[in-house]
Scaffold this motif. Structure first.
Motif, PDB file in Angstrom:
ATOM      1  N   LEU A   1       0.465  -0.764   0.271  1.00  0.00           N
ATOM      2  CA  LEU A   1      -0.119   0.239  -0.324  1.00  0.00           C
ATOM      3  C   LEU A   1       0.922   1.230  -0.018  1.00  0.00           C
ATOM      4  CD1 LEU A   1      -2.549  -0.972   2.764  1.00  0.00           C
ATOM      5  CD2 LEU A   1      -2.947  -0.995   0.007  1.00  0.00           C
ATOM      6  N   VAL A   2       0.402   2.783  -0.579  1.00  0.00           N
ATOM      7  CA  VAL A   2       1.111   3.266  -0.632  1.00  0.00           C
ATOM      8  C   VAL A   2      -0.277   4.724  -0.177  1.00  0.00           C
ATOM      9  CG1 VAL A   2       2.131   5.595  -1.620  1.00  0.00           C
ATOM     10  CG2 VAL A   2       2.278   2.569  -3.009  1.00  0.00           C
ATOM     11  N   CYS A   3       0.638   5.502   0.909  1.00  0.00           N
ATOM     12  CA  CYS A   3      -0.312   6.274   1.994  1.00  0.00           C
ATOM     13  C   CYS A   3      -0.219   7.629   1.072  1.00  0.00           C
ATOM     14  CB  CYS A   3       0.580   6.708   3.318  1.00  0.00           C
ATOM     15  SG  CYS A   3      -0.172   7.541   4.239  1.00  0.00           S
ATOM     16  N   ILE A   4      -2.283   8.022   1.321  1.00  0.00           N
ATOM     17  CA  ILE A   4      -1.519   8.967   0.733  1.00  0.00           C
ATOM     18  C   ILE A   4      -1.988   9.749   1.356  1.00  0.00           C
ATOM     19  CG2 ILE A   4      -3.135  10.324  -1.268  1.00  0.00           C
ATOM     20  CD1 ILE A   4      -4.537   7.454  -2.272  1.00  0.00           C
ATOM     21  N   ALA A   5      -1.271  11.090   1.791  1.00  0.00           N
ATOM     22  CA  ALA A   5      -1.917  11.899   2.817  1.00  0.00           C
ATOM     23  C   ALA A   5      -2.462  13.368   1.893  1.00  0.00           C
ATOM     24  CB  ALA A   5      -0.289  12.890   2.778  1.00  0.00           C
ATOM     25  N   PRO A   6      -3.293  14.242   3.247  1.00  0.00           N
ATOM     26  CA  PRO A   6      -4.216  15.167   1.958  1.00  0.00           C
ATOM     27  C   PRO A   6      -3.824  15.996   2.218  1.00  0.00           C
ATOM     28  CG  PRO A   6      -4.206  14.440   4.587  1.00  0.00           C
ATOM     29  CD  PRO A   6      -3.113  13.018   4.442  1.00  0.00           C
ATOM     30  N   LEU A   7      -3.911  16.983   0.998  1.00  0.00           N
ATOM     31  CA  LEU A   7      -3.073  18.353   1.050  1.00  0.00           C
ATOM     32  C   LEU A   7      -3.206  19.511   2.374  1.00  0.00           C
ATOM     33  CD1 LEU A   7      -3.314  18.771  -3.540  1.00  0.00           C
ATOM     34  CD2 LEU A   7      -1.724  17.821  -1.373  1.00  0.00           C
ATOM     35  N   PRO A   8      -2.255  20.451   2.168  1.00  0.00           N
ATOM     36  CA  PRO A   8      -3.372  20.996   2.978  1.00  0.00           C
ATOM     37  C   PRO A   8      -4.030  22.114   2.418  1.00  0.00           C
ATOM     38  CG  PRO A   8      -0.864  21.601   2.183  1.00  0.00           C
ATOM     39  CD  PRO A   8      -1.138  19.974   2.231  1.00  0.00           C
ATOM     40  N   SER A   9      -5.280  22.633   3.006  1.00  0.00           N
ATOM     41  CA  SER A   9      -5.766  23.376   3.292  1.00  0.00           C
ATOM     42  C   SER A   9      -5.201  25.023   1.966  1.00  0.00           C
ATOM     43  CB  SER A   9      -6.206  24.266   4.023  1.00  0.00           C
ATOM     44  OG  SER A   9      -5.623  24.921   4.623  1.00  0.00           O
ATOM     45  N   TYR A  10      -3.614  25.295   2.368  1.00  0.00           N
ATOM     46  CA  TYR A  10      -3.217  26.226   1.784  1.00  0.00           C
ATOM     47  C   TYR A  10      -3.285  26.104   0.523  1.00  0.00           C
ATOM     48  CZ  TYR A  10       1.151  23.826   2.123  1.00  0.00           C
ATOM     49  OH  TYR A  10       2.349  23.454   1.725  1.00  0.00           O
ATOM     50  N   VAL A  11      -3.111  24.876   0.017  1.00  0.00           N
ATOM     51  CA  VAL A  11      -3.085  24.261  -1.298  1.00  0.00           C
ATOM     52  C   VAL A  11      -3.862  24.246  -2.125  1.00  0.00           C
ATOM     53  CG1 VAL A  11      -2.808  22.571  -3.385  1.00  0.00           C
ATOM     54  CG2 VAL A  11      -1.320  22.655  -1.445  1.00  0.00           C
TER      55      VAL A  11
ATOM     56  N   ALA B   1     -11.882  37.899  -4.646  1.00  0.00           N
ATOM     57  CA  ALA B   1     -11.227  37.675  -3.594  1.00  0.00           C
ATOM     58  C   ALA B   1     -11.110  38.494  -2.390  1.00  0.00           C
ATOM     59  CB  ALA B   1      -9.995  38.608  -4.789  1.00  0.00           C
ATOM     60  N   ARG B   2     -11.787  39.369  -2.504  1.00  0.00           N
ATOM     61  CA  ARG B   2     -12.307  40.291  -1.471  1.00  0.00           C
ATOM     62  C   ARG B   2     -12.633  38.070  -0.224  1.00  0.00           C
ATOM     63  NH1 ARG B   2     -14.707  44.484  -2.497  1.00  0.00           N
ATOM     64  NH2 ARG B   2     -16.093  43.601  -2.975  1.00  0.00           N
ATOM     65  N   ALA B   3     -14.066  37.497  -0.729  1.00  0.00           N
ATOM     66  CA  ALA B   3     -14.228  36.632   0.010  1.00  0.00           C
ATOM     67  C   ALA B   3     -13.133  35.788   1.112  1.00  0.00           C
ATOM     68  CB  ALA B   3     -14.665  35.899  -1.435  1.00  0.00           C
ATOM     69  N   ILE B   4     -12.232  35.484   0.175  1.00  0.00           N
ATOM     70  CA  ILE B   4     -11.696  34.538   0.852  1.00  0.00           C
ATOM     71  C   ILE B   4     -10.580  35.647   1.711  1.00  0.00           C
ATOM     72  CG2 ILE B   4     -11.359  33.212  -1.211  1.00  0.00           C
ATOM     73  CD1 ILE B   4      -7.997  33.913  -2.297  1.00  0.00           C
ATOM     74  N   GLN B   5     -10.498  36.533   2.474  1.00  0.00           N
ATOM     75  CA  GLN B   5     -10.044  36.981   3.006  1.00  0.00           C
ATOM     76  C   GLN B   5     -10.105  36.422   4.544  1.00  0.00           C
ATOM     77  OE1 GLN B   5      -6.769  38.551   3.112  1.00  0.00           O
ATOM     78  NE2 GLN B   5      -8.235  38.235   0.355  1.00  0.00           N
ATOM     79  N   GLY B   6      -8.952  36.398   4.898  1.00  0.00           N
ATOM     80  CA  GLY B   6      -9.862  35.766   7.187  1.00  0.00           C
ATOM     81  C   GLY B   6      -9.834  34.413   7.267  1.00  0.00           C
ATOM     82  N   GLU B   7     -10.351  33.521   8.606  1.00  0.00           N
ATOM     83  CA  GLU B   7     -11.450  32.903   9.121  1.00  0.00           C
ATOM     84  C   GLU B   7     -12.759  32.164   8.001  1.00  0.00           C
ATOM     85  OE1 GLU B   7     -12.014  31.510  12.539  1.00  0.00           O
ATOM     86  OE2 GLU B   7      -9.761  32.608  13.328  1.00  0.00           O
ATOM     87  N   GLY B   8     -12.810  31.020   7.019  1.00  0.00           N
ATOM     88  CA  GLY B   8     -13.433  31.298   6.595  1.00  0.00           C
ATOM     89  C   GLY B   8     -14.375  31.334   5.405  1.00  0.00           C
ATOM     90  N   ALA B   9     -13.092  31.413   5.276  1.00  0.00           N
ATOM     91  CA  ALA B   9     -12.970  31.728   3.167  1.00  0.00           C
ATOM     92  C   ALA B   9     -12.863  30.906   2.758  1.00  0.00           C
ATOM     93  CB  ALA B   9     -11.155  31.600   2.970  1.00  0.00           C
ATOM     94  N   PHE B  10     -13.391  29.280   2.689  1.00  0.00           N
ATOM     95  CA  PHE B  10     -14.170  28.376   1.774  1.00  0.00           C
ATOM     96  C   PHE B  10     -15.333  29.002   2.003  1.00  0.00           C
ATOM     97  CE2 PHE B  10     -10.105  26.519   3.056  1.00  0.00           C
ATOM     98  CZ  PHE B  10      -9.413  26.474   1.966  1.00  0.00           C
ATOM     99  N   ARG B  11     -15.424  28.994   3.056  1.00  0.00           N
ATOM    100  CA  ARG B  11     -17.761  28.764   3.122  1.00  0.00           C
ATOM    101  C   ARG B  11     -18.280  30.252   2.331  1.00  0.00           C
ATOM    102  NH1 ARG B  11     -21.321  26.466   2.831  1.00  0.00           N
ATOM    103  NH2 ARG B  11     -20.310  25.032   4.793  1.00  0.00           N
ATOM    104  N   ARG B  12     -17.238  31.527   2.991  1.00  0.00           N
ATOM    105  CA  ARG B  12     -17.581  32.595   1.743  1.00  0.00           C
ATOM    106  C   ARG B  12     -17.597  32.752   0.358  1.00  0.00           C
ATOM    107  NH1 ARG B  12     -15.045  34.747   6.483  1.00  0.00           N
ATOM    108  NH2 ARG B  12     -12.975  35.827   4.714  1.00  0.00           N
ATOM    109  N   PHE B  13     -15.664  31.638   0.388  1.00  0.00           N
ATOM    110  CA  PHE B  13     -16.192  31.525  -1.682  1.00  0.00           C
ATOM    111  C   PHE B  13     -17.619  30.916  -2.293  1.00  0.00           C
ATOM    112  CE2 PHE B  13     -13.953  29.622  -5.052  1.00  0.00           C
ATOM    113  CZ  PHE B  13     -13.256  29.901  -5.826  1.00  0.00           C
ATOM    114  N   LYS B  14     -17.208  29.648  -1.538  1.00  0.00           N
ATOM    115  CA  LYS B  14     -18.682  29.079  -1.534  1.00  0.00           C
ATOM    116  C   LYS B  14     -19.531  29.682  -2.073  1.00  0.00           C
ATOM    117  CE  LYS B  14     -21.244  25.128  -1.227  1.00  0.00           C
ATOM    118  NZ  LYS B  14     -21.576  24.305   0.366  1.00  0.00           N
ATOM    119  N   ASN B  15     -20.334  30.403  -1.108  1.00  0.00           N
ATOM    120  CA  ASN B  15     -21.321  30.756  -1.031  1.00  0.00           C
ATOM    121  C   ASN B  15     -21.352  31.910  -2.003  1.00  0.00           C
ATOM    122  OD1 ASN B  15     -21.959  29.750   1.377  1.00  0.00           O
ATOM    123  ND2 ASN B  15     -21.897  31.526   2.707  1.00  0.00           N
TER     124      ASN B  15
END
Length: 160
Positions: free
Chosen positions: A22-32, A54-68
């Motif tokens: 087996l080859v372990c697949i490490a998850p990518l860090p969120s910054y990627v 670009a403004r939506a991804i500033q600070g905490e909650g960036a992934f949720r704001r980008f999606k929204n």
């Protein structure tokens, strides 16, 4: 495929995990994945949408704001975002396969270096399409898209 060490792949035969190759697949860090959002926002030809994303991804909650932001304000960009994200993920996956000697270097490099231009839906009637022209520069950064970036055409209402 689902299996357990107690029941094996077939559901009956126990498996010693150490015996498997087996080859372990490490998850990518969120910054990627964050960088994918930032690059997508930068390559959009609609300046207002680019700034808002670009403004939506500033600070905490960036992934949720980008999606929204995409779902609520720019649903017409969702197919372009998914194509962009999937293209990046596929390139990373192939590079991982090459790095782990699971595919030959030449095949992997061919996939990674050949332009993988995603297809975008046709613009609706009454909308104009911005050309996918890599010679154009980003209006905010005054930079050309890099070799791995694709200029995302955006359909906008035509102004008369």
């Amino acid at each position: 495929m689902f299996w357990t060490a107690d029941c094996g792949i077939d559901g009956h035969t126990p498996v010693d995990v150490d015996d498997l190759d087996l080859v372990c697949i490490a998850p990518l860090p969120s910054y990627v994945w964050y960088q994918d959002m930032a690059d997508f926002a930068e390559t959009i030809s609609d300046e207002a949408a680019s700034r808002r994303l670009a403004r939506a991804i500033q600070g905490e909650g960036a992934f949720r704001r980008f999606k929204n932001e995409l779902h609520e304000k720019y649903p017409h960009l969702l197919p372009a975002w998914y194509a962009f994200r999937d293209m990046r993920a596929a390139r990373r996956a192939v590079q991982w396969l090459v790095n782990n000697s699971l595919i030959d270097h030449e095949t992997g490099e061919r996939f990674v270096t050949e332009p993988q231009i995603p297809t975008f839906p046709e613009p609706a009637a009454g909308l104009r399409d911005f050309p996918n022209d890599e010679s154009r520069t980003c209006p905010r950064t005054q930079r050309r898209p890099s070799r791995n970036q694709v200029r995302i055409p955006v359909c906008m209402p035509s102004h008369r």
